[in-house]
Design an enzyme around this catalytic site. Structure first.
Site, mmCIF file in Angstrom:
data_model
loop_
_atom_site.group_PDB
_atom_site.id
_atom_site.type_symbol
_atom_site.label_atom_id
_atom_site.label_comp_id
_atom_site.label_asym_id
_atom_site.label_seq_id
_atom_site.Cartn_x
_atom_site.Cartn_y
_atom_site.Cartn_z
ATOM 1 N N GLU A 28 -7.768 3.230 1.195
ATOM 2 C CA GLU A 28 -8.119 4.120 0.066
ATOM 3 C C GLU A 28 -9.536 3.666 -0.493
ATOM 4 O O GLU A 28 -10.169 2.413 -0.472
ATOM 5 C CB GLU A 28 -7.144 4.162 -1.024
ATOM 6 C CG GLU A 28 -7.606 4.782 -2.342
ATOM 7 C CD GLU A 28 -6.605 4.899 -3.452
ATOM 8 O OE1 GLU A 28 -5.322 4.311 -3.321
ATOM 9 O OE2 GLU A 28 -6.688 5.677 -4.520
ATOM 10 N N ASN A 73 -4.539 7.618 -5.440
ATOM 11 C CA ASN A 73 -4.951 8.361 -6.581
ATOM 12 C C ASN A 73 -6.424 8.734 -6.329
ATOM 13 O O ASN A 73 -6.735 9.925 -7.020
ATOM 14 C CB ASN A 73 -4.921 7.415 -7.755
ATOM 15 C CG ASN A 73 -3.521 6.675 -8.025
ATOM 16 O OD1 ASN A 73 -2.709 7.364 -7.645
ATOM 17 N ND2 ASN A 73 -3.429 5.801 -8.445
ATOM 18 N N ASN A 173 -1.324 13.398 -3.515
ATOM 19 C CA ASN A 173 -0.629 12.178 -3.594
ATOM 20 C C ASN A 173 0.072 11.894 -5.041
ATOM 21 O O ASN A 173 -0.510 12.422 -6.026
ATOM 22 C CB ASN A 173 -1.862 11.226 -3.817
ATOM 23 C CG ASN A 173 -1.818 9.737 -3.925
ATOM 24 O OD1 ASN A 173 -0.749 9.069 -3.074
ATOM 25 N ND2 ASN A 173 -1.838 9.081 -5.046
ATOM 26 N N GLU A 174 1.163 11.455 -4.970
ATOM 27 C CA GLU A 174 1.863 10.996 -6.527
ATOM 28 C C GLU A 174 1.702 12.297 -7.633
ATOM 29 O O GLU A 174 1.342 11.651 -8.548
ATOM 30 C CB GLU A 174 1.499 9.747 -6.768
ATOM 31 C CG GLU A 174 1.948 8.497 -5.675
ATOM 32 C CD GLU A 174 1.723 7.047 -6.419
ATOM 33 O OE1 GLU A 174 0.967 6.987 -7.344
ATOM 34 O OE2 GLU A 174 2.294 6.205 -5.497
ATOM 35 N N TYR A 245 6.537 0.103 -4.412
ATOM 36 C CA TYR A 245 5.815 -1.547 -4.671
ATOM 37 C C TYR A 245 6.980 -2.472 -5.283
ATOM 38 O O TYR A 245 7.529 -2.226 -6.296
ATOM 39 C CB TYR A 245 4.750 -1.329 -5.603
ATOM 40 C CG TYR A 245 3.549 -0.484 -4.828
ATOM 41 C CD1 TYR A 245 2.829 -1.150 -3.926
ATOM 42 C CD2 TYR A 245 3.258 0.486 -5.226
ATOM 43 C CE1 TYR A 245 1.816 -0.347 -3.058
ATOM 44 C CE2 TYR A 245 2.424 1.499 -4.581
ATOM 45 C CZ TYR A 245 1.689 0.667 -3.505
ATOM 46 O OH TYR A 245 0.506 1.556 -3.016
ATOM 47 N N GLU A 295 3.507 4.668 1.317
ATOM 48 C CA GLU A 295 2.999 3.567 0.532
ATOM 49 C C GLU A 295 4.153 2.477 0.261
ATOM 50 O O GLU A 295 5.036 2.891 -0.198
ATOM 51 C CB GLU A 295 2.213 3.853 -0.971
ATOM 52 C CG GLU A 295 0.884 4.709 -0.765
ATOM 53 C CD GLU A 295 0.309 5.046 -2.031
ATOM 54 O OE1 GLU A 295 0.310 4.120 -3.255
ATOM 55 O OE2 GLU A 295 -0.492 5.999 -2.227
ATOM 56 N N GLN A 353 -2.271 -1.948 1.157
ATOM 57 C CA GLN A 353 -3.174 -1.061 1.894
ATOM 58 C C GLN A 353 -3.512 -2.117 3.070
ATOM 59 O O GLN A 353 -2.860 -2.735 3.589
ATOM 60 C CB GLN A 353 -4.506 -0.741 1.092
ATOM 61 C CG GLN A 353 -3.897 0.103 -0.103
ATOM 62 C CD GLN A 353 -5.098 0.912 -0.904
ATOM 63 O OE1 GLN A 353 -6.100 1.001 -0.436
ATOM 64 N NE2 GLN A 353 -4.676 1.649 -2.126
HETATM 65 O O1 AHR Z 1 -2.259 1.755 -3.492
HETATM 66 C C1 AHR Z 1 -2.510 1.698 -4.889
HETATM 67 C C2 AHR Z 1 -2.285 3.061 -5.600
HETATM 68 O O2 AHR Z 1 -0.793 3.103 -5.737
HETATM 69 C C3 AHR Z 1 -2.424 4.396 -5.017
HETATM 70 O O3 AHR Z 1 -3.712 4.570 -5.131
HETATM 71 C C4 AHR Z 1 -1.533 5.234 -5.536
HETATM 72 O O4 AHR Z 1 -0.966 6.289 -4.800
HETATM 73 C C5 AHR Z 1 -0.222 4.357 -6.023
HETATM 74 O O5 AHR Z 1 -0.013 4.519 -7.508
#
Ligand code: AHR
Length: 508
Positions: A28, A73, A173-174, A245, A295, A353
């Site tokens: 990203e 994002n 995205n999201e 995450y 992700e 990432q």
């Molecule tokens: O990977 C970091 C961020 O986490 C990304 O930009 C977003 O998609 C997620 O919230």
């Protein structure tokens, strides 16, 4: 202390062929992932486009198969036109996702050069935040249409005579997240995703399209979001995305609970499959939607305050630079076993990432690049997991978990490659103090079994990490003492260890 466990697989009981795109990563425009990460023109190892050779080599060693780009994002405010054409004419922009200045010196063509350099498939995203279907179809026409139109000829005038052939596209995205540039309701997003998918397929019928699922399993709208979005776009997309995450909540920082996130994420996958299949039922459809876990990683230390936003609109600030531990690496290994065991519906996954930003590879400007702890289980799995995933039957003592009840200490996956005769076995011992005496039955997988490779990742200190000064503090070591039998193996696993054993049968 030592305890007994068993793993049984049978060649006839397979889950699905493993899609190698499970070993994807994510780049990203965020912090030092692109600028001063994979791209650093002044670095001694940089190529003529400014991409670091040492990072490219580590990416190849990591074995990543597909890479998501340019966000995240960032994608929701990105103008693709800013990143093509002469570099000196490209605009500098405020990036509202990460409160940084985007110089646009790396864009579509530079990134495609890097993908070819490291031999990785690109997975691009379109901006469905500030923009929409029109921008998406134009971007795809620019990238993939052979020529004879304004946009495809513009690409050719930028030096890319042949179409870029980008197959996999993320539709935003999201979009459920309040932090997202131009968050949407599920009905707003579902409609736009459908119309965007429709136009993109008309431009290039060969593309594969992923719609945004929830940005996390614990979003308050999880479930409703998936259901409403798919009500609109189910017939028009190939994949639904999941993001996760892994954290250590202050209320429970135990390693056992940390490791139980393997089961939490398994439930996330299974619940999402159930929702997608319920939509299929409602629509009287035989289609089975696949999942893209695009992700995933451990991320809880460099998550707040200065790790998220810095004043003054800096270029490539140090954001989200999580330093990973041995404990994190074990969870990553366990997650990979779980991903493999869901190979029937999970086709794509991207560790988030790749470089510097919550990443397996770290760099210093003008200095070294090194492997974080989490690099190792990923690289081992990407190297050896090829072929059919077999259903693992596990007999193991267990530990109690508040959310899931009893969980076995052993996590395992087995992938058999009929083409080479090699069977790869991935094993996580979640017991923190005791060794595991493990017997592995490999039924129907040939005889005259030989060891191809056996490695373990174990650290007496679960908080140990790799640094520029000590880049190999946590790294795989040979795993000794394996007894091979025609129909299986026996092995002793250290407590809190991740193990990869590859064997080959010389005769059927
Ligand atoms: O990977 C970091 C961020 O986490 C990304 O930009 C977003 O998609 C997620 O919230």
């Amino acid at each position: 202390m030592t305890f007994q466990a068993a793993l049984i697989v049978d060649r006839d009981f397979d889950i699905a062929p493993l899609d190698r795109r499970l070993f994807g990563v994510f780049v990203e425009h965020l912090g030092r992932c692109v600028y001063n990460g994979i791209h650093e023109p002044g670095h001694p190892s940089a190529d003529e486009h400014g991409f670091r050779g040492d990072v490219a080599e580590l990416t190849k060693e990591l074995g990543a198969t597909i890479v998501r780009y340019p966000g995240g994002n960032f994608m929701s405010g990105y103008n693709w036109e800013d990143g093509v054409g002469p570099k000196e004419q490209r605009p500098r922009r405020l990036d509202l996702a990460w409160f940084s200045t985007e110089t646009n010196q790396v864009g579509t063509h530079e990134f495609m050069h890097w993908c070819r350099k490291v031999g990785i498939e690109p997975m691009f995203g379109v901006n469905l935040g500030t923009r929409g279907p029109d921008e998406a179809r134009h971007y795809l026409e620019y990238c993939n249409h052979p020529g004879g139109t304004a946009l495809s000829d513009l690409r050719r005038s930028h030096g890319a005579e042949e179409p870029l052939g980008i197959k996999f596209w993320c539709l935003g995205n999201e979009m459920d997240g309040p932090w997202q540039i131009c968050q949407k309701t599920p009905d707003e997003y579902g409609r736009i995703a459908k119309e965007t998918a429709k136009l993109m397929r008309w431009v290039d019928p060969t593309v594969e399209l992923a719609a945004c699922g929830s940005s996390a399993y614990d979003m308050p709208t999880y479930g409703v979001w998936e259901d409403r979005v798919l009500e609109h776009c189910f017939e028009f997309v190939d994949y639904l995305s999941l993001h996760s995450y892994f954290v250590k909540p202050p209320a429970d920082t135990s390693t056992e609970s940390f490791f139980a996130q393997i089961e939490t994420n398994a439930r996330y996958i299974e619940d999402t499959v159930a929702i997608a299949d319920a939509v299929a039922t409602r629509k009287r459809s035989n289609k089975r939607l696949m999942l893209s876990f695009d992700e995933w990683n451990v991320w809880y230390r460099a998550r707040h305050g200065e790790h998220l936003k810095q004043a003054g609109w800096p270029e490539a600030p140090r954001l989200l630079e999580e330093v990973y531990t041995a404990e994190d690496a074990l969870l990553i290994g366990g997650m990979l076993t779980m991903f493999m065991n869901h190979a029937d519906r999970l086709k794509v996954a991207c560790m988030a990432q790749l470089c510097n930003v919550i990443a397996p590879i770290m760099t210093e400007p003008g200095g070294p690049a090194w492997r974080q702890t989490i690099f190792h289980p990923f690289a081992q799995a990407a190297r050896w997991a090829r072929g059919d995933v077999l259903r693992p039957v596990i007999e193991s003592p267990s530990f109690a978990n508040a959310r899931h009840g009893e969980l076995p200490y052993l996590c395992a996956s087995v992938v058999d490659d009929a083409a080479t005769g090699q069977t790869a076995i991935f094993l996580l011992n979640r017991h923190l103090t005791d060794e595991m005496d493990l017997s592995i039955a490999l039924r129907g997988l040939g005889i005259e079994r030989q060891l191809v490779s056996a490695e373990q990742l174990h650290s007496a200190d679960l908080n140990a990490s790799n640094t520029a000064d000590a880049p190999d503090r946590v790294a795989p070591q040979p795993l000794d003492g394996i007894a091979t039998l025609d129909d299986g193996l026996s092995v002793r696993l250290k407590p809190a260890s991740w193990n990869v054993i590859v064997t080959k049968a010389l005769r059927a």
